[in-house]
Structures are given as C-alpha cells and as structure tokens.
Design an enzyme around this catalytic site. Structure first.
Site, PDB file in Angstrom:
ATOM      1  N   MET A  60     -11.678  -5.825   5.656  1.00  0.00           N
ATOM      2  CA  MET A  60     -10.851  -4.890   6.429  1.00  0.00           C
ATOM      3  C   MET A  60     -10.562  -5.518   7.786  1.00  0.00           C
ATOM      4  O   MET A  60     -11.484  -5.903   8.516  1.00  0.00           O
ATOM      5  CB  MET A  60     -11.582  -3.562   6.659  1.00  0.00           C
ATOM      6  CG  MET A  60     -11.720  -2.661   5.447  1.00  0.00           C
ATOM      7  SD  MET A  60     -10.200  -2.352   4.522  1.00  0.00           S
ATOM      8  CE  MET A  60      -9.155  -1.559   5.749  1.00  0.00           C
TER       9      MET A  60
ATOM     10  N   HIS B 118      -1.314  -1.345  -4.186  1.00  0.00           N
ATOM     11  CA  HIS B 118      -2.577  -0.984  -3.535  1.00  0.00           C
ATOM     12  C   HIS B 118      -2.614   0.540  -3.322  1.00  0.00           C
ATOM     13  O   HIS B 118      -1.695   1.111  -2.749  1.00  0.00           O
ATOM     14  CB  HIS B 118      -2.659  -1.718  -2.195  1.00  0.00           C
ATOM     15  CG  HIS B 118      -3.956  -1.555  -1.471  1.00  0.00           C
ATOM     16  ND1 HIS B 118      -5.091  -2.289  -1.769  1.00  0.00           N
ATOM     17  CD2 HIS B 118      -4.310  -0.739  -0.437  1.00  0.00           C
ATOM     18  CE1 HIS B 118      -6.074  -1.942  -0.948  1.00  0.00           C
ATOM     19  NE2 HIS B 118      -5.628  -0.997  -0.138  1.00  0.00           N
TER      20      HIS B 118
ATOM     21  N   ASP C 139      -6.834  -6.443   4.420  1.00  0.00           N
ATOM     22  CA  ASP C 139      -6.173  -5.137   4.468  1.00  0.00           C
ATOM     23  C   ASP C 139      -6.180  -4.595   5.898  1.00  0.00           C
ATOM     24  O   ASP C 139      -7.250  -4.401   6.476  1.00  0.00           O
ATOM     25  CB  ASP C 139      -6.942  -4.187   3.529  1.00  0.00           C
ATOM     26  CG  ASP C 139      -6.296  -2.821   3.369  1.00  0.00           C
ATOM     27  OD1 ASP C 139      -5.217  -2.582   3.953  1.00  0.00           O
ATOM     28  OD2 ASP C 139      -6.887  -1.994   2.649  1.00  0.00           O
TER      29      ASP C 139
ATOM     30  N   ASP D 118      -4.791   3.645  -1.766  1.00  0.00           N
ATOM     31  CA  ASP D 118      -5.859   3.974  -0.814  1.00  0.00           C
ATOM     32  C   ASP D 118      -6.395   5.380  -1.057  1.00  0.00           C
ATOM     33  O   ASP D 118      -5.733   6.372  -0.761  1.00  0.00           O
ATOM     34  CB  ASP D 118      -5.313   3.876   0.614  1.00  0.00           C
ATOM     35  CG  ASP D 118      -5.107   2.439   1.044  1.00  0.00           C
ATOM     36  OD1 ASP D 118      -6.081   1.657   0.941  1.00  0.00           O
ATOM     37  OD2 ASP D 118      -3.990   2.091   1.459  1.00  0.00           O
TER      38      ASP D 118
ATOM     39  N   MET E 129      -8.948   8.146   0.010  1.00  0.00           N
ATOM     40  CA  MET E 129      -9.753   8.536   1.185  1.00  0.00           C
ATOM     41  C   MET E 129     -10.260   9.962   1.002  1.00  0.00           C
ATOM     42  O   MET E 129      -9.523  10.820   0.503  1.00  0.00           O
ATOM     43  CB  MET E 129      -8.902   8.479   2.449  1.00  0.00           C
ATOM     44  CG  MET E 129      -8.250   7.132   2.696  1.00  0.00           C
ATOM     45  SD  MET E 129      -7.393   7.115   4.263  1.00  0.00           S
ATOM     46  CE  MET E 129      -6.584   5.517   4.180  1.00  0.00           C
TER      47      MET E 129
ATOM     48  N   SER F 135       0.850  -1.198   0.000  1.00  0.00           N
ATOM     49  CA  SER F 135       0.000   0.000   0.000  1.00  0.00           C
ATOM     50  C   SER F 135       0.879   1.238   0.000  1.00  0.00           C
ATOM     51  O   SER F 135       1.620   1.490   0.958  1.00  0.00           O
ATOM     52  CB  SER F 135      -0.888   0.014   1.250  1.00  0.00           C
ATOM     53  OG  SER F 135      -1.377   1.326   1.453  1.00  0.00           O
TER      54      SER F 135
ATOM     55  N   HIS G  12      -8.529   1.114  -3.770  1.00  0.00           N
ATOM     56  CA  HIS G  12      -9.454   0.925  -2.643  1.00  0.00           C
ATOM     57  C   HIS G  12     -10.113   2.275  -2.348  1.00  0.00           C
ATOM     58  O   HIS G  12      -9.453   3.204  -1.889  1.00  0.00           O
ATOM     59  CB  HIS G  12      -8.613   0.415  -1.452  1.00  0.00           C
ATOM     60  CG  HIS G  12      -9.355   0.226  -0.183  1.00  0.00           C
ATOM     61  ND1 HIS G  12      -8.713  -0.012   1.018  1.00  0.00           N
ATOM     62  CD2 HIS G  12     -10.686   0.232   0.100  1.00  0.00           C
ATOM     63  CE1 HIS G  12      -9.609  -0.141   1.978  1.00  0.00           C
ATOM     64  NE2 HIS G  12     -10.813   0.012   1.461  1.00  0.00           N
TER      65      HIS G  12
ATOM     66  N   MET H 160     -12.194   4.543  -0.260  1.00  0.00           N
ATOM     67  CA  MET H 160     -12.798   4.830   1.053  1.00  0.00           C
ATOM     68  C   MET H 160     -13.429   6.205   0.979  1.00  0.00           C
ATOM     69  O   MET H 160     -12.956   7.176   1.580  1.00  0.00           O
ATOM     70  CB  MET H 160     -11.708   4.746   2.139  1.00  0.00           C
ATOM     71  CG  MET H 160     -11.277   3.316   2.414  1.00  0.00           C
ATOM     72  SD  MET H 160      -9.671   3.217   3.209  1.00  0.00           S
ATOM     73  CE  MET H 160      -8.617   3.326   1.778  1.00  0.00           C
TER      74      MET H 160
HETATM   75  C1  DX5 Z   1      -6.269   1.455   5.849  1.00  0.00           C
HETATM   76  C2  DX5 Z   1      -5.848   1.263   4.399  1.00  0.00           C
HETATM   77  C3  DX5 Z   1      -4.771   0.264   4.297  1.00  0.00           C
HETATM   78  C4  DX5 Z   1      -3.491   0.670   4.955  1.00  0.00           C
HETATM   79  C5  DX5 Z   1      -2.773  -0.559   5.402  1.00  0.00           C
HETATM   80  O1  DX5 Z   1      -7.258   2.380   5.899  1.00  0.00           O
HETATM   81  O2  DX5 Z   1      -6.949   0.805   3.628  1.00  0.00           O
HETATM   82  O3  DX5 Z   1      -4.548  -0.139   2.953  1.00  0.00           O
HETATM   83  O4  DX5 Z   1      -2.657   1.436   4.147  1.00  0.00           O
HETATM   84  O5  DX5 Z   1      -1.708  -0.194   6.177  1.00  0.00           O
HETATM   85  P1  DX5 Z   1      -1.000  -1.212   7.181  1.00  0.00           P
HETATM   86  O6  DX5 Z   1      -0.562  -2.383   6.384  1.00  0.00           O
HETATM   87  O7  DX5 Z   1       0.140  -0.401   7.709  1.00  0.00           O
HETATM   88  O8  DX5 Z   1      -2.010  -1.575   8.241  1.00  0.00           O
HETATM   89 ZN    ZN Z   2      -6.528  -0.204   1.623  1.00  0.00          ZN
END
Ligand code: DX5
Ligand code: ZN
Length: 221
Positions: free
Chosen positions: A137, A33, A175, A35, A37, A8, A66, A68
């Site tokens: 998750m 990956h 994840d 993320d 947000m 990620s 992903h 969010m």
């Molecule tokens: C959390 C994200 C993850 C995050 C994982 O909200 O969706 O993808 O980056 O990070 P680690 O592996 O450090 O928990």
């Molecule tokens: Zn993620």
C-alpha cells in the site's frame, strides 16, 4: 517483467458499471481491482460478494479482490464462489496468515498478502513462498485519490529483493496514488502490477490513460 494495469472500480461510476468495465477492457486493462471495505479496518464501507458476482458476469478479466476488512476469512467462501481470481488480505488483520493463505488456495483462488504503509515488508518473509501476489500500500487504505507516500519506493525495492532472493514469481503490486507522476518510479523500484483508480477514471480519456500508464513503464525498461 510483464506490466499489469489494474483499474480500481472504487473510482468508477456505479450507475454505468457495465460501460466502465467495458471501457477498461477496451483500454487493455489486465485485471479489475475490487476494493472491499468494512468500515472497521478502514474508515469506509464499499461492497461485497454481490458486486464481485456482478463484475464477474461483465468481464472475463481476472478479478483482483483487495480485502480491507477485519476477519477476512469470513468472506473467502462467498468471494471465491462469486468469481474472485485473487484474494488479497492485510497482514494487519491476519494473525494466522499462513493458514489463511492456504485456505484461499484451497478454494482455487490466487493468494495475496498486503502491508499498510506503517507495516514492514519483512513481516511477509516467512510466507514468501506461499504468495501469488505481494501488495504494497502506497497510501493508507480507505479512499481513492490520495497522494502517493514517497517512502513506499524503498519498501517496494526491498520487497523486490525479497521475492528475487526467494526465487518467487509472485506479482509485486502497488496500490494508492499511482498515476503519470508516480508509475515510472514504482516500476523502476521493481513493481510489475499497478492499481489505479483516480488516475484512470478521473482522466479525460480513461480508456487511453491505461495505455499511457503502461507506456511509462515499458519505455523505461
Ligand atoms: C485505497 C484502495 C485503492 C484505491 C486506489 O484504499 O485500496 O485501491 O482505490 O485509488 P487511487 O488510485 O485513486 O489512489
Ligand atoms: Zn485496493
């Protein structure tokens, strides 16, 4: 089952993004990956189409995006155009999940659905045939480097049963809090795809860590 490691980039050094992506490739990462947000669905704000497009130019690896965000469908077109391979949306933000998954596929992307720790995996039982990826998750989304929630293991096992019963070949991805201490149990519970942020980018040798994580799964087949 094929083990897939998906670093990620939330945990990457953005001043050196090209090097970080090259490191992932050299280490044998399977997917990148990303993320996304929005500061509403989760209490953090990250990046959008521009960064996806930038990463697309840096690698040929599949981009596992992903979302969010509230109203994820607003971003499908631009993210698909930017080069996303998979678009994964939260059930909690998708009242018309079936329609949204179809839209993702129409755009030529793989369709994924994800459940938060408090959302039962059964909410996906009626769309299981439509999924290319099911993501569990194992932390509450929003930040990297949180601790793995142990109750996720039972849920991963139930998700695996659900996919097998439907004869689905969808990837089962996990994840949050994945690292040396947790990946083996997650693999044994039935997952095949592992997102890792802090465990890889925070490691002394991030490149080698990808292989270490993969080996912890393979050795326990
Ligand atoms: C959390 C994200 C993850 C995050 C994982 O909200 O969706 O993808 O980056 O990070 P680690 O592996 O450090 O928990
Ligand atoms: Zn993620």
């Amino acid at each position: 089952m094929t083990v897939r490691i998906a670093p990620s980039i939330l945990s990457a050094d953005f001043a050196r993004l090209a090097d970080e992506i090259a490191m992932c490739e050299a280490g044998g990462a399977d997917w990148i990956h990303i993320d996304v947000m929005d500061g509403h669905f989760v209490p953090n704000l990250t990046f959008g189409a521009k960064v996806i497009e930038t990463v697309r130019k840096l690698t040929d690896l599949p981009l596992d995006v992903h979302l969010m965000v509230l109203a994820p469908e607003k971003y499908f077109d631009s993210f698909a155009k930017a080069g996303a391979t998979t678009l994964t949306i939260h059930v909690e933000t998708a009242p018309h999940l079936h329609r949204q998954l179809m839209k993702i596929k129409d755009l030529g992307c793989r369709a994924g659905a994800v459940v938060n720790p408090a959302t039962p995996v059964d909410t996906l039982s009626d769309v299981v045939q439509d999924l290319d990826l099911l993501l569990i998750m194992s932390v509450n989304p929003g930040f990297s480097a949180q601790s793995f929630i142990p109750a996720s293991l039972g849920k991963i096992a139930r998700a695996r049963e659900m996919l097998n019963a439907a004869r689905s070949v969808a990837d089962l991805e996990v994840d949050g809090g994945i690292g040396r201490a947790t990946i083996r149990d997650v693999w044994r519970a039935g997952a095949n795809t592992f997102v890792a942020g802090n465990a890889i980018f925070g490691a002394k040798d991030p490149r080698a860590e990808i292989a270490v994580l993969r080996k912890l799964c393979v050795e326990t087949v």
